[in-house]
Design a protein around this motif. Structure first.
Motif, mmCIF file in Angstrom:
data_model
loop_
_atom_site.group_PDB
_atom_site.id
_atom_site.type_symbol
_atom_site.label_atom_id
_atom_site.label_comp_id
_atom_site.label_asym_id
_atom_site.label_seq_id
_atom_site.Cartn_x
_atom_site.Cartn_y
_atom_site.Cartn_z
ATOM 1 N N UNK A 1 0.808 -1.208 0.000
ATOM 2 C CA UNK A 1 0.000 0.000 0.000
ATOM 3 C C UNK A 1 0.844 1.262 0.000
ATOM 4 N N UNK A 2 1.912 1.254 0.809
ATOM 5 C CA UNK A 2 2.800 2.414 0.873
ATOM 6 C C UNK A 2 3.494 2.669 -0.469
ATOM 7 N N UNK A 3 3.800 1.587 -1.205
ATOM 8 C CA UNK A 3 4.475 1.753 -2.507
ATOM 9 C C UNK A 3 3.595 2.523 -3.483
ATOM 10 N N UNK A 4 2.270 2.366 -3.368
ATOM 11 C CA UNK A 4 1.348 3.117 -4.233
ATOM 12 C C UNK A 4 1.112 4.532 -3.709
ATOM 13 N N UNK B 1 11.267 -0.297 -4.606
ATOM 14 C CA UNK B 1 12.004 -0.755 -3.433
ATOM 15 C C UNK B 1 11.051 -1.140 -2.299
ATOM 16 N N UNK B 2 10.055 -0.286 -2.045
ATOM 17 C CA UNK B 2 9.127 -0.543 -0.936
ATOM 18 C C UNK B 2 8.319 -1.813 -1.175
ATOM 19 N N UNK B 3 7.854 -2.021 -2.416
ATOM 20 C CA UNK B 3 7.039 -3.213 -2.675
ATOM 21 C C UNK B 3 7.872 -4.490 -2.577
ATOM 22 N N UNK C 1 -3.837 1.777 -2.948
ATOM 23 C CA UNK C 1 -2.886 1.759 -1.845
ATOM 24 C C UNK C 1 -3.577 1.813 -0.500
ATOM 25 N N UNK C 2 -4.608 2.652 -0.379
ATOM 26 C CA UNK C 2 -5.369 2.751 0.874
ATOM 27 C C UNK C 2 -6.085 1.454 1.207
ATOM 28 N N UNK C 3 -6.672 0.800 0.194
ATOM 29 C CA UNK C 3 -7.362 -0.479 0.413
ATOM 30 C C UNK C 3 -6.399 -1.532 0.950
ATOM 31 N N UNK C 4 -5.177 -1.544 0.420
ATOM 32 C CA UNK C 4 -4.183 -2.507 0.882
ATOM 33 C C UNK C 4 -3.808 -2.251 2.340
ATOM 34 N N UNK C 5 -3.671 -1.004 2.719
ATOM 35 C CA UNK C 5 -3.317 -0.672 4.099
ATOM 36 C C UNK C 5 -4.457 -1.020 5.051
#
Length: 496
Positions: free
Chosen positions: A378-381, A407-409, A471-475
């Motif tokens: 989520x943060x990567x997006x 990198x984050x993903x 990204x928000x949905x993933x978090x």
């Protein structure tokens, strides 16, 4: 396969010769290196080839359609692995499956290398999907056959093999991406040469290095079953060809409808897998409990791969259209960004392996690791929407933003991918161990089938909302999974 047969295969393989591992690891390492070289080289430029104008050497498809086709292609590759595994187990063994698969992949890349029509493009996709389905799952099985079940070198051997995968995936976009500006077809031709080199390596060294590994048919069809299989397959192929011809000619089967059908199958097939395994009389009560625990992990995996796999679709398009490709005096090919994922895995995988050993029993549980993976995804997006928030969508973005997103993903991938493989082997019902591993790979197929529907919403004017919502949905899912982790852990019945 009996323990006696397993040991006979192990004894036939020279056990010393490649960094202290069986000699056959050399054969399979370089076979997979070249296969991944060809696959990721082709994939690095494929989406550009689809939507670039004909005058620039492309097919001139709409961007949204090209992005959807790319996702469907990825889904079909993972779905075809089920067929490839079955054919190896029942018809001709894993070694022949690897060889036949390599031939089909090479022919597919040759078809792409020949300037042609959209029809030639789809023919190449069919060849590559079928070929990868035959080769990809079975080459890993041959690696496993070279080691006895008690061999302490087994995990290290797979780690070396995994390094071959990522080295091929890292190098090829750098080469093919440079050739893209000269000719897409030259780039695809290099991918074909890569697969050819892999086949040569496999054929020349397998007899000496692999022994009997890959030659045994685990559960062969009887002559009558084989005759029935080929008869049904032949008739079904003819009927399918006729149906496709009629529906395409009459405009009933369009690209959009085909994408929708694959999207439905991406969800339906794993649902049927879960249902059959859960309701089977061969599944014990404890195994049913573990299957229930596996469901939220599977859903989390689908969410993660839905973001990670957009590295070759949405982020590839972002690299091409939104990123400043002149950096520090160098001209960057948009395809080069496809090398970031394997590069970061090569660098970080040993760090994560060391970290889990160091933490021991203090490391997070499986559901907690999955929740952290979703957090990073989520943060990567969210990171990649910041340039639009800060500078608008009409200016080119510093390429380091894209590097940071990749990198984050990868941090999330290293928390989920190897852990998911391990968890699958632990939670699988004994009667369905192989099928459960197929189910794990279907999470990526489901993710890309879903992506084929949602990538159409990506446009410059919806960029921030697109990255923000996904990204928000993933978090949010990450937080829910973390809160449910103790409950899920209870359903695992002692598995940690």
């Amino acid at each position: 396969m009996s323990d006696l047969n397993r040991q006979k295969i192990v004894d036939s393989v020279p056990q010393k010769g490649f960094f202290g591992h069986p000699k056959g690891l050399f054969t399979l390492f370089f076979t997979e290196f070249w296969e991944r070289f060809s696959y990721y080289g082709m994939r690095a430029i494929l989406v550009f080839y689809m939507y670039y104008e004909v005058s620039k050497g492309g097919l001139g498809l709409e961007e949204s359609t090209a992005l959807a086709i790319m996702s469907i292609y990825g889904a079909l590759v993972y779905m075809s692995g089920i067929i490839g595994g079955w054919m190896a187990d029942r018809l001709f063994g894993t070694s022949r499956a690897v060889f036949y698969g390599g031939i089909l992949i090479m022919l597919g890349h040759i078809a792409l290398a020949i300037p042609g029509s959209l029809s030639m493009f789809f023919i190449s996709m069919v060849l590559i999907v079928l070929g990868t389905g035959l080769l990809k799952p079975n080459v890993s099985s041959v690696v496993g056959e070279m080691y006895s079940e008690t061999d302490d070198r087994r995990d290290a051997g797979f780690s070396i093999f995994y390094m071959g995968i990522n080295l091929g995936a890292f190098i090829s976009p750098l080469i093919v991406g440079e050739l893209m500006d000269v000719s897409f077809h030259l780039g695809f031709g290099v991918a074909a040469v890569g697969m050819f080199l892999g086949l040569v390596m496999f054929v020349v060294t397998k007899k000496k290095n692999l022994g009997l590994a890959g030659t045994t048919v685990a559960n062969p069809l009887s002559p009558s079953e084989k005759k029935k299989f080929f008869t049904i397959t032949g008739i079904s192929t003819i009927i399918l060809a006729i149906v496709l011809y009629i529906t395409i000619q009459n405009g009933m089967l369009t690209i959009d409808r085909f994408i929708a059908i694959i999207g439905i199958l991406g969800i339906l097939i794993p649902t049927l897998y879960f249902t059959v395994m859960y309701r089977s009389k061969k599944t014990t009560e404890v195994e049913r409990s573990r299957l229930i625990a596996y469901i939220p992990l599977f859903i989390a995996s689908v969410m993660f791969w839905a973001i990670q796999e957009q590295g070759s679709t949405i982020l590839a398009n972002y690299a091409d259209k939104r990123t400043q490709l002149s950096f520090a005096g160098f001209e960057i090919s948009p395809a080069w960004f496809q090398s970031l994922n394997p590069l970061f895995i090569i660098i970080l995988a040993p760090v994560f392996a060391w970290m889990w050993v160091k933490l021991g029993k203090r490391q997070p549980t499986i559901p907690q690791k999955f929740s952290l993976a979703l957090l990073f995804a989520g943060l990567s997006f969210l990171v990649i929407l910041l340039p639009a928030y800060l500078g608008g969508t009409d200016t080119l973005v510093n390429p380091l933003w894209l590097v940071l997103s990749y990198f984050i993903v990868v941090l999330g991938e290293l928390l989920l991918s190897p852990v998911g493989l391990s968890a699958t082997t632990k939670l699988a019902p004994k009667a369905f161990s192989a099928q459960t591993m197929s189910l794990w790979f279907l999470s990526s197929a489901a993710a890309q089938a879903i992506n084929a529907q949602i990538v159409r919403f990506y446009k410059p004017e919806t960029e921030m909302m697109y990255f923000g919502v996904i990204g928000g949905a993933s978090i949010v899912l990450s937080i829910i999974l973390f809160l449910l982790a103790p409950k899920i852990q209870g359903f695992m019945k002692g598995i940690r």
